[in-house]
Design an enzyme around this catalytic site. Structure first.
Site, PDB file in Angstrom:
ATOM      1  N   LEU A   1      17.443  41.643  20.878  1.00 41.71           N
ATOM      2  CA  LEU A   1      16.635  42.452  21.904  1.00 41.71           C
ATOM      3  C   LEU A   1      16.081  43.745  21.539  1.00 41.71           C
ATOM      4  O   LEU A   1      16.072  44.626  22.485  1.00 41.71           O
ATOM      5  CB  LEU A   1      17.603  42.575  23.232  1.00 41.71           C
TER       6      LEU A   1
ATOM      7  N   ALA B   1      10.252  31.682  27.994  1.00 36.88           N
ATOM      8  CA  ALA B   1       9.235  30.718  27.070  1.00 36.88           C
ATOM      9  C   ALA B   1       9.934  29.245  27.443  1.00 36.88           C
ATOM     10  O   ALA B   1      11.117  28.938  27.304  1.00 36.88           O
ATOM     11  CB  ALA B   1       9.324  30.926  25.636  1.00 36.88           C
TER      12      ALA B   1
ATOM     13  N   THR C   1      23.600  34.113  27.674  1.00 37.94           N
ATOM     14  CA  THR C   1      22.534  34.152  26.675  1.00 37.94           C
ATOM     15  C   THR C   1      23.168  34.988  25.419  1.00 37.94           C
ATOM     16  O   THR C   1      22.896  34.378  24.215  1.00 37.94           O
ATOM     17  CB  THR C   1      21.471  35.479  27.150  1.00 37.94           C
TER      18      THR C   1
ATOM     19  N   GLU D   1      -5.286  65.668  31.667  1.00 38.75           N
ATOM     20  CA  GLU D   1      -6.450  66.520  31.945  1.00 38.75           C
ATOM     21  C   GLU D   1      -6.718  67.853  31.083  1.00 38.75           C
ATOM     22  O   GLU D   1      -7.744  68.084  31.003  1.00 38.75           O
ATOM     23  CB  GLU D   1      -6.273  66.865  33.318  1.00 38.75           C
TER      24      GLU D   1
END
Length: 606
Positions: free
Chosen positions: A234, A184, A226, A72
Site C-alpha cells: 500500500l 480492479a 486483504t 497569490e
C-alpha cells in the site's frame, strides 16, 4: 467530459463581459497550477493564481504543499510592477489560517485592480473573509457562478474549480474526509478468481495510476481479509515523496504476525479495531511501530469520523466487497474509481468488488454522477461520484466565523479545549506547519530565515552530525518549501537511522521547539493575538499519537499544545525581552541559554 475538454471541444458558449471566454480560460489555468501539487505532500487545499495584464499572463503561482508560500504571493512577486492595474484569477478564495492574511495582503500591495475567484472557500471560518477584505481595500471582486452568471464557459471553469478541491468540499459539507472506493475487476465483474488469486487483474498502466492516486491521499484503507490474502504494501512505489497512512480495519484482530504493513520504516500503519480485541497481538504491533486505535463498536462511519478528526482530506478504500458494501451503506463512499480489465475469469464463488447491499430490484441500484471514461493501457477506467459535490455559496444563513486582525479578540473564550492540527483549520495558525517564516540565529550566531517552525525543528535533529547523509538531510530540509515535506524528510531519516540523531536530542528537543514557537508568535502580531485569545482554554495538538511528543490527543504528552500554553502564560506575564522580538531569539529566557549554547557547540564544526 472534463471542464477543460468541454471548453476545447466547442460545446460551450463564449460570452462577452464578466464570465467571458478569456476569464474562463485563465480560471482553468489557475486550476491547472493548483493541481500540480497533487501527490507532492499530504493532501491540502489546492490554490492556483494567474495574474493577467491586458491579454498577457505576467505572473503565476501554485501552492506546492501544506504550509508553503501562498500561490497569490508567488504570482504577484513574479508579476512585479506589471501587477498594478492587472487582474488575478484564483481557483479558490484565499484562506490564510487566521494568521497574517499573506495572500490578501500580497494582492492589495501589488495594486491588483480586479480579482476573479472561481469559488468561495468551503470552510466557514474562511468563506467570504478574503473577498470582503479585498473589496474593503477597493479591489473589484467577481465570483464565478455569482457575479459572472452561469452556463457556457464559466460554468465549465466553475466545475473544474470544484473538482480540484472536491475533498475540501466534502469535508465542509459532510464533516468527513472524501472517500474514494477503488477496485480492479474483470469484464465479468470479478476482483479475483474463485481461489482468491488476484495478481494481476489490471494492467501495469492501471497499477501506475493507482500509485499516483495513493500519493494524492492521506490514507489507504483495507480490511483484514486483504491483509491475510494479498499481504499488500500500500505504498506509492516512489522513492521519497508523500506516503499515505495505511489503515487496516479489523473487528477481531485476526491478522498474520508477519506482514508487509507491519514494516513502518517508510510509511505509517494504523490498525483500527474494537476494544479488547486480541490484546497480546496489539502489543506485538505496538512493538513494531504500528499504531492501534480502538473503538467501542467499529464501523466505516466511526472510522471516517476518526479520520476527519485527524485532519484527513482524502481517503482511498482498496478493500474487498465485505468491507466496501457496509462503507457504501454507511454513506461514507463519495467517489468510485473502477478499472475494468478486458478479461473473463468466471466462477460462481469468485469475489466481486461490492458485497451484499440488500437491493432486490435494479431500480434500487445506486447511480453515479459526473461519470468519465478513459483508457489506462488495455483497461477502461470509469470514474464517477456516488454523492454529488455540494455547491458552497454565501447566503444569509452563513455564519462567517472569521479570524482576522479586527475580530480576533472577539473569539469565544468559553471553549475549554481547543484542538489544532492542519493549518487550514480554525486555529491552524497554532500549528508548526503553518506558513510563517521565522528568523533564528544559526549555530554560528548568524541570523537565518527558516521557512517554518517545522523546518527549524527537523533540521535541528541532526545538528553537529557530520555524517554525509545527515548533512544532506539538513540541506534537503532547508531547501524544501513545504513544512510537511520538511517533516517527512526529517522523520523518515530519524526513523530509519536513529544513530544520526544528535546525541542529546531527547534532552533538548522540547527546548528546540519552544525556541521556534517563541520566534514565530513574537514575530507576527496577529498570531500573538490569536494565542492570547485562547486564554482559559487547553490547547491540544489534534494528533492521535506522535513519536516525538507522545499521546497528543489525550493531553498527556509534552506536546506542542503544552508548549504553547507555557508561551501564552509567559507572554501574559510580559514584557518579552527586545532580543526575542521579530523572531530573533538571541537572548533566551527561562533556562534556554543552556539550550542555545549547547546547540551552537554541537554544530560549530558544520
Amino acid at each position: 467530459m472534463t471542464a477543460a475538454m468541454a471548453l476545447a471541444s466547442g460545446f460551450v458558449s463564449v460570452r462577452g463581459g464578466c464570465g467571458n471566454g478569456e476569464d474562463s480560460r485563465h480560471l482553468l489555468k489557475a486550476v491547472e497550477l493548483a493541481k500540480r501539487s497533487d501527490g507532492l505532500t499530504a493532501p491540502h487545499p489546492k490554490f492556483g493564481c494567474v495574474v493577467v495584464r491586458g491579454r498577457r499572463v505576467v505572473g503565476t503561482g501554485g501552492l506546492s504543499g501544506l504550509g508553503a508560500r501562498p500561490a497569490e504571493v508567488q504570482a504577484v512577486e513574479e508579476a512585479g510592477e506589471y501587477a498594478r492595474g492587472a487582474t488575478a484569477f484564483l481557483n479558490l478564495e484565499p484562506g490564510d489560517c487566521g494568521g497574517d492574511d499573506a495572500a490578501v495582503a500580497a494582492l492589495v500591495r501589488g495594486g491588483l485592480e480586479r480579482i476573479v475567484v472561481g469559488m468561495r472557500h468551503p470552510l466557514p471560518h474562511f468563506r467570504g473573509k478574503a473577498i470582503a477584505a479585498l473589496q474593503s481595500a477597493g479591489v473589484k471582486v467577481d465570483v464565478a457562478g455569482e457575479d459572472c452568471g452561469i452556463g457556457g464557459a464559466i460554468e465549465a471553469a466553475l466545475k473544474a474549480c470544484q473538482l480540484a478541491n472536491a475533498p475540501l468540499l466534502y469535508r465542509a459539507s459532510h464533516n468527513l474526509p472524501m472517500s474514494t472506493l477503488k477496485y480492479a475487476m474483470t469484464l465479468d465483474g470479478k476482483i479475483a478468481a474463485s481461489s482468491g488469486h488476484s495478481a494481476w487483474v489490471s494492467s501495469a498502466d492501471s497499477r501506475r495510476r493507482v500509485f499516483e492516486t495513493r500519493a494524492q491521499c492521506d490514507a489507504v484503507i483495507v480490511g483484514g481479509n486483504t491483509v491475510r490474502s494479498d499481504n499488500p504494501n500500500l505504498t506509492t512505489r516512489q522513492a521519497g515523496g508523500h506516503q499515505p497512512d495505511r489503515i487496516v480495519i479489523t473487528r477481531t484482530m485476526n491478522l498474520p504476525r508477519e506482514a508487509n504493513l507491519w514494516d513502518t520504516s517508510n510509511a505509517h500503519t494504523i490498525v483500527m479495531t474494537e476494544k479488547g480485541a486480541n490484546v497480546e497481538f496489539q502489543k506485538h504491533l505496538a512493538s513494531r511501530g504500528v499504531e492501534v486505535v480502538q473503538f467501542d463498536l467499529i464501523s466505516p462511519r466511526a472510522v471516517m469520523e476518526h479520520c476527519y478528526s485527524r485532519g484527513y482530506l482524502s481517503v482511498l478504500w482498496e478493500c474487498g466487497g465485505m468491507l466496501s458494501a457496509p462503507a457504501i451503506q454507511g454513506g461514507v463512499i463519495h467517489k468510485v474509481l473502477a478499472f475494468i480489465a478486458p478479461k473473463v475469469v468466471g466462477g460462481l464463488q469468485a469475489p466481486t468488488p461490492v458485497g451484499e447491499l440488500g437491493f432486490v430490484q435494479m431500480t434500487q441500484a445506486l447511480k453515479l454522477s459526473d461519470v468519465s471514461f478513459e483508457l489506462t493501457g488495455p483497461d477502461m477506467l470509469v470514474t464517477g461520484y456516488l454523492q454529488p459535490l455540494s455547491d458552497i455559496s454565501l447566503d444569509s444563513n452563513d455564519e462567517l466565523t472569521c479570524i482576522s486582525r479586527g475580530d480576533i479578540a472577539e473569539l469565544p473564550s468559553k471553549v475549554s479545549v481547543i484542538p489544532f492540527n492542519k493549518p487550514w483549520d480554525r486555529y491552524g495558525a497554532l500549528s508548526t506547519l503553518s506558513y510563517h517564516p521565522i528568523t533564528i540565529p544559526d549555530f554560528d550566531g548568524k541570523p537565518v530565515l527558516w521557512s517554518s517552525v517545522e523546518h527549524y525543528y527537523q533540521a535541528s535533529k541532526f545538528a553537529g552530525m557530520n555524517d554525509q547523509l545527515a548533512v544532506q538531510c539538513k540541506a534537503e530540509i532547508l531547501g524544501t518549501e513545504s513544512p510537511v515535506e520538511a517533516a517527512r524528510i526529517g522523520e523518515t531519516l530519524s526513523r530509519q537511522r536513529p544513530d544520526l540523531l544528535r546525541k542529546d536530542w531527547d534532552a533538548v528537543k522540547l527546548q528546540v521547539m519552544r525556541t521556534a514557537l517563541q520566534a514565530k508568535f513574537l514575530a507576527y502580531p496577529a498570531l500573538k493575538s490569536l494565542l492570547l485569545s485562547t486564554e482559559g482554554s487547553v490547547l491540544v495538538e489534534s494528533l492521535q499519537s506522535d513519536s516525538l511528543y507522545v499521546a497528543s490527543r489525550n493531553g498527556v504528552g509534552l506536546n506542542v499544545g503544552r508548549l504553547l500554553m507555557d508561551l501564552r502564560a509567559e507572554i501574559q506575564r510580559g514584557p518579552i525581552p527586545d532580543s526575542l522580538q521579530n523572531g530573533h531569539a538571541k537572548t533566551p529566557v527561562n533556562g534556554h541559554a543552556y539550550f542555545l549554547d549547547c546547540h551552537r557547540q554541537q554544530v560549530a564544526s558544520t
